[in-house]
Design an enzyme around this catalytic site. Sequence first.
Site, PDB file in Angstrom:
ATOM      1  N   TYR A 125       0.813  -1.210   0.000  1.00 29.11           N
ATOM      2  CA  TYR A 125       0.000   0.000   0.000  1.00 29.11           C
ATOM      3  C   TYR A 125       0.852   1.267   0.000  1.00 29.11           C
ATOM      4  O   TYR A 125       0.338   2.352   0.202  1.00 29.11           O
ATOM      5  CB  TYR A 125      -0.943   0.006   1.211  1.00 29.11           C
ATOM      6  CG  TYR A 125      -2.175  -0.836   1.016  1.00 29.11           C
ATOM      7  CD1 TYR A 125      -2.094  -2.066   0.389  1.00 29.11           C
ATOM      8  CD2 TYR A 125      -3.414  -0.415   1.453  1.00 29.11           C
ATOM      9  CE1 TYR A 125      -3.210  -2.852   0.208  1.00 29.11           C
ATOM     10  CE2 TYR A 125      -4.542  -1.190   1.281  1.00 29.11           C
ATOM     11  CZ  TYR A 125      -4.430  -2.408   0.654  1.00 29.11           C
ATOM     12  OH  TYR A 125      -5.536  -3.179   0.481  1.00 29.11           O
ATOM     13  N   LYS A 172       3.922 -14.626   4.176  1.00 26.94           N
ATOM     14  CA  LYS A 172       4.171 -15.488   3.022  1.00 26.94           C
ATOM     15  C   LYS A 172       5.693 -15.509   2.815  1.00 26.94           C
ATOM     16  O   LYS A 172       6.201 -15.290   1.701  1.00 26.94           O
ATOM     17  CB  LYS A 172       3.419 -14.925   1.798  1.00 26.94           C
ATOM     18  CG  LYS A 172       3.389 -15.852   0.602  1.00 26.94           C
ATOM     19  CD  LYS A 172       2.371 -16.976   0.715  1.00 26.94           C
ATOM     20  CE  LYS A 172       2.461 -17.916  -0.471  1.00 26.94           C
ATOM     21  NZ  LYS A 172       1.640 -19.123  -0.332  1.00 26.94           N
ATOM     22  N   ASP A 205      -2.071 -18.362   3.265  1.00 28.33           N
ATOM     23  CA  ASP A 205      -3.095 -19.203   2.621  1.00 28.33           C
ATOM     24  C   ASP A 205      -3.647 -20.236   3.608  1.00 28.33           C
ATOM     25  O   ASP A 205      -4.856 -20.442   3.712  1.00 28.33           O
ATOM     26  CB  ASP A 205      -2.581 -19.865   1.329  1.00 28.33           C
ATOM     27  CG  ASP A 205      -1.090 -20.155   1.331  1.00 28.33           C
ATOM     28  OD1 ASP A 205      -0.411 -19.790   2.303  1.00 28.33           O
ATOM     29  OD2 ASP A 205      -0.601 -20.763   0.368  1.00 28.33           O
ATOM     30  N   ASP A 229      -5.905  -6.160   5.262  1.00 30.43           N
ATOM     31  CA  ASP A 229      -7.107  -5.651   4.620  1.00 30.43           C
ATOM     32  C   ASP A 229      -8.013  -6.817   4.220  1.00 30.43           C
ATOM     33  O   ASP A 229      -9.216  -6.835   4.495  1.00 30.43           O
ATOM     34  CB  ASP A 229      -6.680  -4.843   3.379  1.00 30.43           C
ATOM     35  CG  ASP A 229      -7.808  -3.965   2.870  1.00 30.43           C
ATOM     36  OD1 ASP A 229      -8.857  -3.900   3.530  1.00 30.43           O
ATOM     37  OD2 ASP A 229      -7.629  -3.343   1.804  1.00 30.43           O
ATOM     38  N   ASP A 233     -11.706  -8.459   6.273  1.00 30.95           N
ATOM     39  CA  ASP A 233     -13.021  -8.645   5.636  1.00 30.95           C
ATOM     40  C   ASP A 233     -13.480 -10.094   5.807  1.00 30.95           C
ATOM     41  O   ASP A 233     -14.645 -10.358   6.091  1.00 30.95           O
ATOM     42  CB  ASP A 233     -12.960  -8.309   4.136  1.00 30.95           C
ATOM     43  CG  ASP A 233     -13.371  -6.856   3.850  1.00 30.95           C
ATOM     44  OD1 ASP A 233     -12.975  -5.973   4.637  1.00 30.95           O
ATOM     45  OD2 ASP A 233     -14.079  -6.614   2.853  1.00 30.95           O
TER      46      ASP A 233
END
Length: 345
Positions: A125, A172, A205, A229, A233
């Site tokens: 970002y 990751k 994941d 982010d 959600d």
Amino acid sequence: MSKQKVTLIAGDGIGPEVAAAATRVLDASGANLEWEPHVAGAKALEEFKDPLPDHVVESIRRNKVALKGPVETKIGGGFKSINVRLRQELDLYANLRPSRSLPSITTRFTDVDLVVVRENTEGLYSGLEHEVVPGVVESLKIITEKASTRIAKFAFDYARRHGRKKVTAVHKANIMKLSDGLFLDCFRKVAPGYPEIQADEKIIDNMCMQLVMYPERSDVLVMENLYGDIVSDLCSGLVGGLGVVPGANLGTHASVFEAVHGTAPDIAGQNIANPLALIRSGIMMLYHLHKDEEAERVRRALRKVIVDKGIKTRDLGGEATTTEFTDAIVRELEVDSNVGPQLPA
Ligand code: NAD
């Protein structure tokens, strides 16, 4: 007692509807707040030629606290996200997003109680994208030791203060060995300072799969910006959706309280949006301002309305409009009976 000034950005889409609801509720709680309304986003671009004018940022700097509705960010072109700019300009480095199962809000899960701690200032970002040659673009993922250490400390401090048992670093680093590797390294260096809290690591994941199968196993999750982010959600979906999950962007010198959800253009202007997420962000703000009594008053009112009376908006299977739901909470606050357990903030 003098009023506490709070910068108010109502935002776009459902923003003005849920902001009006939240300010009514917070005012009815007796929190003695003075709202300083400001415009940001498309309307500010029109009026001031800048979607995030300096005077808005200055207002938050001065008041040290803001309540913010969602603002629209165009996909692809258009101006840089106001949210990203605000978080970077005010160094609101920690984004705290708690997802908890709520009594009488039915989902497939009953005992979710987890907190996403999202690094808010860098990662993908950072907005550093460029075209190398036509047909090839680069987007830079910035990870620094300073920001990664700071967010790891924030997550462990939060866990300690709130009696949490486990902090999981979500990453990751198997693929992004340098960037996520550094993030993880910083987490590993911070963790031994908190021997009473279990330090856990999960590849993102696998984390997503674990979250939808066994959400009750997660506690505090810390991760870089983009993962935070997306995962927040996902977590809101475990507890009733975007209409219920609050959030706080916390920095050393200022804090901005806002829900996880966006502008919801599909339901804007229809008086059906759920204001609960922004009201609960307001509860987080009241605690932050040490207005615990007023925060608890709002929680009691929410419990009365949602659990005892079953009044809910459409997204939660109810029939109440935004205004009806808000009216019901304000009525409860006016007759605050001071009994019963509370909804978690
Ligand atoms: P969204 O969160 O606005 O909506 C996703 C879905 O959830 C929609 O179906 C919507 O109706 C529903 N929903 C969201 N909030 C709700 C509420 N309070 N009550 C009932 N239903 C609700 O996500 P999106 O559609 O992907 O994004 C729309 C815009 O919002 C985009 O421009 C995006 O950039 C912006 N956005 C802003 C913020 C912010 O300002 N903090 C956060 C996320 C998205």
